[in-house]
Design a protein around this motif. Structure first.
Motif, PDB file in Angstrom:
ATOM      1  N   VAL A 222      45.197  44.872  41.809  1.00 52.47           N
ATOM      2  CA  VAL A 222      45.648  43.667  42.509  1.00 52.47           C
ATOM      3  C   VAL A 222      45.183  42.411  41.775  1.00 52.47           C
ATOM      4  O   VAL A 222      45.951  41.452  41.610  1.00 52.47           O
ATOM      5  N   ILE A 223      43.939  42.399  41.310  1.00 51.95           N
ATOM      6  CA  ILE A 223      43.451  41.228  40.572  1.00 51.95           C
ATOM      7  C   ILE A 223      44.254  41.039  39.289  1.00 51.95           C
ATOM      8  O   ILE A 223      44.596  39.903  38.915  1.00 51.95           O
ATOM      9  N   ALA A 224      44.593  42.135  38.611  1.00 51.52           N
ATOM     10  CA  ALA A 224      45.420  42.035  37.405  1.00 51.52           C
ATOM     11  C   ALA A 224      46.786  41.435  37.733  1.00 51.52           C
ATOM     12  O   ALA A 224      47.294  40.570  37.003  1.00 51.52           O
ATOM     13  N   SER A 225      47.381  41.870  38.843  1.00 48.56           N
ATOM     14  CA  SER A 225      48.683  41.327  39.249  1.00 48.56           C
ATOM     15  C   SER A 225      48.574  39.848  39.597  1.00 48.56           C
ATOM     16  O   SER A 225      49.426  39.040  39.213  1.00 48.56           O
ATOM     17  N   TYR A 226      47.522  39.487  40.338  1.00 43.49           N
ATOM     18  CA  TYR A 226      47.332  38.086  40.705  1.00 43.49           C
ATOM     19  C   TYR A 226      47.094  37.222  39.473  1.00 43.49           C
ATOM     20  O   TYR A 226      47.513  36.064  39.419  1.00 43.49           O
ATOM     21  N   THR A 227      46.404  37.781  38.483  1.00 43.53           N
ATOM     22  CA  THR A 227      46.147  37.035  37.251  1.00 43.53           C
ATOM     23  C   THR A 227      47.449  36.759  36.506  1.00 43.53           C
ATOM     24  O   THR A 227      47.693  35.644  36.028  1.00 43.53           O
ATOM     25  N   LYS A 228      48.309  37.750  36.418  1.00 49.03           N
ATOM     26  CA  LYS A 228      49.589  37.573  35.727  1.00 49.03           C
ATOM     27  C   LYS A 228      50.469  36.554  36.439  1.00 49.03           C
ATOM     28  O   LYS A 228      51.252  35.835  35.807  1.00 49.03           O
ATOM     29  N   LEU A 229      50.348  36.490  37.771  1.00 48.88           N
ATOM     30  CA  LEU A 229      51.148  35.544  38.550  1.00 48.88           C
ATOM     31  C   LEU A 229      50.453  34.186  38.709  1.00 48.88           C
ATOM     32  O   LEU A 229      50.948  33.314  39.427  1.00 48.88           O
ATOM     33  N   SER A 230      49.285  34.034  38.067  1.00 49.07           N
ATOM     34  CA  SER A 230      48.490  32.795  38.119  1.00 49.07           C
ATOM     35  C   SER A 230      47.947  32.491  39.507  1.00 49.07           C
ATOM     36  O   SER A 230      47.597  31.352  39.810  1.00 49.07           O
ATOM     37  N   HIS A 231      47.891  33.502  40.386  1.00 51.12           N
ATOM     38  CA  HIS A 231      47.211  33.317  41.667  1.00 51.12           C
ATOM     39  C   HIS A 231      45.696  33.343  41.473  1.00 51.12           C
ATOM     40  O   HIS A 231      44.955  32.797  42.290  1.00 51.12           O
ATOM     41  N   LEU A 232      45.243  34.008  40.425  1.00 49.99           N
ATOM     42  CA  LEU A 232      43.840  34.013  40.017  1.00 49.99           C
ATOM     43  C   LEU A 232      43.797  33.706  38.526  1.00 49.99           C
ATOM     44  O   LEU A 232      44.553  34.294  37.753  1.00 49.99           O
ATOM     45  N   THR A 233      42.925  32.790  38.135  1.00 48.35           N
ATOM     46  CA  THR A 233      42.793  32.468  36.714  1.00 48.35           C
ATOM     47  C   THR A 233      41.329  32.572  36.308  1.00 48.35           C
ATOM     48  O   THR A 233      40.423  32.325  37.112  1.00 48.35           O
ATOM     49  N   PHE A 234      41.114  32.924  35.049  1.00 52.83           N
ATOM     50  CA  PHE A 234      39.766  33.091  34.516  1.00 52.83           C
ATOM     51  C   PHE A 234      39.551  32.144  33.342  1.00 52.83           C
ATOM     52  O   PHE A 234      40.514  31.644  32.742  1.00 52.83           O
ATOM     53  N   ALA A 235      38.288  31.917  33.027  1.00 52.04           N
ATOM     54  CA  ALA A 235      37.953  31.052  31.895  1.00 52.04           C
ATOM     55  C   ALA A 235      38.599  31.572  30.619  1.00 52.04           C
ATOM     56  O   ALA A 235      39.108  30.804  29.802  1.00 52.04           O
ATOM     57  N   THR A 236      38.580  32.887  30.455  1.00 53.22           N
ATOM     58  CA  THR A 236      39.295  33.540  29.360  1.00 53.22           C
ATOM     59  C   THR A 236      40.296  34.496  29.978  1.00 53.22           C
ATOM     60  O   THR A 236      39.913  35.542  30.516  1.00 53.22           O
ATOM     61  N   GLN A 237      41.555  34.120  29.942  1.00 57.80           N
ATOM     62  CA  GLN A 237      42.568  34.937  30.584  1.00 57.80           C
ATOM     63  C   GLN A 237      42.762  36.256  29.830  1.00 57.80           C
ATOM     64  O   GLN A 237      42.930  36.261  28.608  1.00 57.80           O
ATOM     65  N   PRO A 238      42.730  37.385  30.546  1.00 55.77           N
ATOM     66  CA  PRO A 238      42.970  38.666  29.880  1.00 55.77           C
ATOM     67  C   PRO A 238      44.427  38.787  29.446  1.00 55.77           C
ATOM     68  O   PRO A 238      45.326  38.236  30.085  1.00 55.77           O
ATOM     69  N   THR A 239      44.648  39.477  28.356  1.00 57.81           N
ATOM     70  CA  THR A 239      46.017  39.743  27.917  1.00 57.81           C
ATOM     71  C   THR A 239      46.613  40.840  28.785  1.00 57.81           C
ATOM     72  O   THR A 239      45.928  41.442  29.621  1.00 57.81           O
TER      73      THR A 239
END
Length: 424
Positions: A222-239
């Motif tokens: 779920v966190i991976a999906s949210y990251t791809k949709l920009s609902h969660l962002t990190f200092a270094t975005q995972p590929t």
């Protein structure tokens, strides 16, 4: 100072803050219609009474109405009993929240003179993981580091015994070591803003072993999906080929089948924002938008969840005869998505702390020397992204009532002019 117990939140928060500040500052108070804003049983519960009695002894207070179910309390402190605070064992006498009890007594432990150079040791016996209250994990991973971040001495914690109080009256215990500020010292005003990007998320999973691996996979997914949709962002975005920066702590809940998850976002500036959820509460009220355990108690309406989370399919309904383990297992995917959605919502407002942490900072803003400020978030620079919760507004109201003569003022925008309390 007269305080009407039905004001704003109208519950236990008002009593805990009022008695805690009263005991420290030797400000007499009279509280009426205690917990009168509650729809159910009103008056002092065992946990509130424990706080009142301990703070009464610590401040040599005269009390009237310090009894269970009392709707009225007179509390008149007469000076801190310094020697009595060196080592304490507090038994709530019920599964009442240990963390909420700590909130009431911590200011006097930190801001009253210590005749010894050693920390004050306190053991509190009661509820470790209690519905609608901060868990031990939240207090250790979010509250304690945040208090250290604003400049208070580090509070050391250790779990004595864990018991779950969702379905029984068992009690556990937590040990605290509190190093008070030196005599004559003041606590400097603090600023919490520009929290910075999230570097990682730490997930604590307390559940039967059969659920742990699956929960880890669901949370990561779920966190991976949210990251791809920009609902969660990190200092270094995972590929797309990388896993998001999430680490896990796993624990079994002992003899019970309870499942609990806490997610804590760590930022580049040392801020921590958290949200948590019990599987049993999620499964029993899955029709509500959110059920983050302590957020329900402290902040009225539930946190808004993302459109993606609302579209997710909930597990099918089960009859009473179905196996409970099967029901819980079927709920795990939606449960994982809910707790991640709650964390995403907490991060979306842009504030420096999570919604629950906000009301716990109010007393320290009031006691600080100078103007403290906690950024409540931004919305394109046009307005505040988050309104103060009822619990935050209640704590501010109580502190202003008791300390207004000492110059305490809250501006309603996260700022406060403190009284500059001098230890001793």
């Amino acid at each position: 100072i007269n305080l009407l117990g039905t004001t704003l939140e109208g519950g236990g928060q008002l009593v805990r803050v009022a008695v805690g500040v009263s005991a420290l500052t030797e400000t007499p108070i009279h509280v009426t219609k205690i917990r009168g804003g509650r729809a159910g049983a009103q008056g002092l519960k065992q946990q509130h009474l424990t706080c009142v009695r301990w703070l009464s002894r610590a401040s040599n207070a005269r009390t009237l109405g310090a009894e269970k179910k009392s709707l009225e309390l007179h509390f008149q402190p007469r000076g801190i009993a310094e020697d009595s605070l060196l080592e304490e064992n507090i038994d709530i006498g019920s599964p009442g929240s240990i963390s909420l009890t700590l909130q009431a007594i911590l200011p006097i432990l930190l801001f009253s003179p210590n005749p010894s150079s050693e920390p004050r040791h306190v053991t509190i016996k009661g509820g470790v993981n209690v519905d609608l209250s901060p868990s031990y994990e939240y207090s250790r991973q979010v509250l304690v580091p945040t208090l250290a971040l604003i400049g208070l001495p580090l509070v050391k914690t250790s779990l004595g015994k864990r018991e779950w109080t969702q379905k029984n009256q068992a009690t556990g215990s937590v040990n605290y070591a509190v190093q008070p500020l030196p005599r004559g010292a003041t606590f400097r005003a603090f600023t919490l803003q520009d929290r910075g990007p999230v570097t990682r998320v730490h997930a604590t999973i307390i559940s039967p072993p059969r659920y742990q691996s699956e929960l880890q996979q669901h949370i990561l997914s779920v966190i991976a999906s949210y990251t791809k949709l920009s609902h969660l962002t990190f200092a270094t975005q995972p590929t797309d080929d990388e896993s998001p920066p999430v680490d896990f702590t796993l624990e079994t809940p002992g003899s019970t089948k309870t499942t609990y998850v806490l997610l804590v976002a760590h930022t580049t500036t040392g801020h921590r924002l958290g949200t948590d959820l019990y599987l049993s509460k999620f499964a029993s009220s899955s029709s509500t938008p959110s059920n983050s355990t302590h957020h329900n108690q402290h902040h009225g309406p539930n946190t808004t969840i993302s459109a993606r989370q609302r579209r997710s399919k909930r597990p099918p309904a089960h009859s009473a005869s179905d196996n409970a383990a099967t029901t819980d297992a079927a709920a795990l995917p939606a449960f994982a998505e809910r707790v991640v959605a709650d964390l995403a919502a907490e991060l979306a407002h842009g504030g420096a702390v999570d919604t629950h942490m906000r009301d716990q900072l109010v007393v320290y803003q009031a006691l600080a020397e100078g103007r403290s400020y906690e950024e409540d978030g931004k919305d394109g620079g046009r307005r505040k992204a988050r309104e103060a919760s009822l619990h935050t507004r209640t704590a501010e109201w109580v502190c202003e009532k008791l300390l207004r003569g000492r110059g305490v003022r809250f501006d309603g925008l996260g700022g406060c002019e403190g009284c500059g309390w001098v230890v001793g």
